[in-house]
Motif scaffolding. Structure first.
Motif, mmCIF file in Angstrom:
data_model
loop_
_atom_site.group_PDB
_atom_site.id
_atom_site.type_symbol
_atom_site.label_atom_id
_atom_site.label_comp_id
_atom_site.label_asym_id
_atom_site.label_seq_id
_atom_site.Cartn_x
_atom_site.Cartn_y
_atom_site.Cartn_z
ATOM 1 N N THR A 1 -1.921 -16.332 10.024
ATOM 2 C CA THR A 1 -2.932 -17.380 9.901
ATOM 3 C C THR A 1 -3.299 -17.729 8.462
ATOM 4 N N SER A 2 -3.025 -16.841 7.504
ATOM 5 C CA SER A 2 -3.299 -17.127 6.090
ATOM 6 C C SER A 2 -2.506 -16.158 5.229
ATOM 7 N N ASN A 3 -2.509 -16.390 3.909
ATOM 8 C CA ASN A 3 -1.728 -15.557 2.974
ATOM 9 C C ASN A 3 -0.284 -15.422 3.466
ATOM 10 N N GLU A 4 0.259 -16.517 3.982
ATOM 11 C CA GLU A 4 1.546 -16.467 4.657
ATOM 12 C C GLU A 4 2.655 -15.813 3.833
ATOM 13 N N SER A 5 2.841 -16.218 2.583
ATOM 14 C CA SER A 5 3.958 -15.662 1.810
ATOM 15 C C SER A 5 3.759 -14.173 1.540
ATOM 16 N N SER A 6 2.527 -13.755 1.272
ATOM 17 C CA SER A 6 2.241 -12.346 1.006
ATOM 18 C C SER A 6 2.474 -11.489 2.249
ATOM 19 N N ILE A 7 2.028 -11.968 3.388
ATOM 20 C CA ILE A 7 2.182 -11.194 4.625
ATOM 21 C C ILE A 7 3.640 -11.153 5.059
ATOM 22 N N ARG A 8 4.333 -12.296 4.975
ATOM 23 C CA ARG A 8 5.766 -12.295 5.317
ATOM 24 C C ARG A 8 6.538 -11.330 4.405
ATOM 25 N N LYS A 9 6.205 -11.329 3.105
ATOM 26 C CA LYS A 9 6.863 -10.427 2.155
ATOM 27 C C LYS A 9 6.607 -8.969 2.534
ATOM 28 N N SER A 10 5.347 -8.635 2.836
ATOM 29 C CA SER A 10 4.996 -7.266 3.200
ATOM 30 C C SER A 10 5.708 -6.836 4.475
ATOM 31 N N ARG A 11 5.726 -7.711 5.460
ATOM 32 C CA ARG A 11 6.399 -7.368 6.720
ATOM 33 C C ARG A 11 7.903 -7.211 6.517
ATOM 34 N N LYS A 12 8.480 -8.023 5.628
ATOM 35 C CA LYS A 12 9.913 -7.900 5.340
ATOM 36 C C LYS A 12 10.192 -6.587 4.611
ATOM 37 N N GLU A 13 9.327 -6.223 3.643
ATOM 38 C CA GLU A 13 9.494 -4.970 2.905
ATOM 39 C C GLU A 13 9.431 -3.749 3.819
ATOM 40 N N HIS A 14 8.668 -3.852 4.893
ATOM 41 C CA HIS A 14 8.484 -2.719 5.806
ATOM 42 C C HIS A 14 9.253 -2.899 7.119
ATOM 43 N N ALA A 15 10.243 -3.772 7.122
ATOM 44 C CA ALA A 15 10.992 -4.073 8.348
ATOM 45 C C ALA A 15 11.633 -2.830 8.956
ATOM 46 N N ASP A 16 12.039 -1.876 8.115
ATOM 47 C CA ASP A 16 12.671 -0.661 8.640
ATOM 48 C C ASP A 16 11.678 0.251 9.358
ATOM 49 N N SER A 17 10.380 -0.043 9.230
ATOM 50 C CA SER A 17 9.341 0.735 9.922
ATOM 51 C C SER A 17 8.768 -0.015 11.113
ATOM 52 N N LEU A 18 9.423 -1.132 11.466
ATOM 53 C CA LEU A 18 8.968 -1.950 12.593
ATOM 54 C C LEU A 18 10.019 -1.977 13.690
ATOM 55 N N SER A 19 9.556 -2.253 14.909
ATOM 56 C CA SER A 19 10.469 -2.385 16.048
ATOM 57 C C SER A 19 11.433 -3.546 15.803
ATOM 58 N N VAL B 1 4.778 -1.001 14.925
ATOM 59 C CA VAL B 1 5.071 -0.036 13.871
ATOM 60 C C VAL B 1 5.712 1.189 14.520
ATOM 61 N N ILE B 2 6.925 1.522 14.084
ATOM 62 C CA ILE B 2 7.632 2.669 14.654
ATOM 63 C C ILE B 2 7.634 3.876 13.711
ATOM 64 N N ARG B 3 7.234 3.682 12.446
ATOM 65 C CA ARG B 3 7.061 4.749 11.460
ATOM 66 C C ARG B 3 5.828 4.409 10.634
ATOM 67 N N ASP B 4 5.025 5.417 10.321
ATOM 68 C CA ASP B 4 3.819 5.196 9.515
ATOM 69 C C ASP B 4 4.157 4.434 8.235
ATOM 70 N N ILE B 5 3.243 3.530 7.821
ATOM 71 C CA ILE B 5 3.415 2.723 6.611
ATOM 72 C C ILE B 5 2.179 2.906 5.746
ATOM 73 N N THR B 6 2.371 3.203 4.458
ATOM 74 C CA THR B 6 1.265 3.434 3.539
ATOM 75 C C THR B 6 0.992 2.199 2.682
ATOM 76 N N PHE B 7 -0.291 1.849 2.560
ATOM 77 C CA PHE B 7 -0.743 0.730 1.742
ATOM 78 C C PHE B 7 -1.696 1.245 0.671
ATOM 79 N N ASN B 8 -1.840 0.483 -0.412
ATOM 80 C CA ASN B 8 -2.731 0.853 -1.518
ATOM 81 C C ASN B 8 -4.178 0.460 -1.274
#
Length: 157
Positions: free
Chosen positions: A85-103, A109-116
């Motif tokens: 719904t917002s921050n589209e490029s940032s969220i898409r980038k984050s989800r792409k970076e963590h794709a190996d931890s997603l179904s 989420v299939i593996r824990d993901i750490t955020f700052n």
């Protein structure tokens, strides 16, 4: 009003920034009124709580724990909102970076993901900008902000 929107856009570029607006300031976000108040505090902080925090918007179901006082771990089994719904490029980038931890469909989420930051973790789950300090809540509905301890930022001396 125009100045506030401009500052808000700038703040959204930095995941550590937060906006402190008067309660009577009109919000363009259309967010949930129970969680729409922002908090701003100078200095760094740690979270002193070992409970699981939850975040839900009817579609997403996030679970998070705080590790070492400043690592926000989105737990396996959390469900992402597919709608961004917002921050589209940032969220898409984050989800792409963590794709190996997603179904395979990218929604669980299939593996824990750490955020700052708690907001970075919340945005990842919800698919939109929100203040993680108020949206992440314990099972007894206490916001993460109640467990924050602030310390003065030494770089301003």
């Amino acid at each position: 009003m125009r100045g506030f929107r401009y500052l808000k856009l700038i703040a959204e570029m930095d995941e550590n920034a937060e906006i402190n607006a008067p309660e009577d300031e009109p919000s363009s976000s259309g967010g949930d009124s129970a969680h729409s108040k922002s908090y701003t505090h100078l200095g760094n902080y740690t979270v002193e709580n070992d409970e699981i925090f939850y975040l839900s918007n009817g579609v997403s179901e996030g679970k998070m724990r705080v590790q070492n006082g400043c690592e926000y771990v989105v737990l396996e089994g959390s469900i992402l909102d597919p709608k961004i719904t917002s921050n589209e490029s940032s969220i898409r980038k984050s989800r792409k970076e963590h794709a190996d931890s997603l179904s395979e469909d990218g929604m669980v989420v299939i593996r824990d993901i750490t955020f700052n930051t708690p907001s970075g973790a919340a945005n990842f789950i919800r698919g939109g900008a929100c203040n993680g300090k108020t949206y992440w809540r314990t099972e007894s509905d206490r916001p993460l902000s109640e467990f924050i301890s602030y310390r003065k930022n030494d770089s301003y001396n």
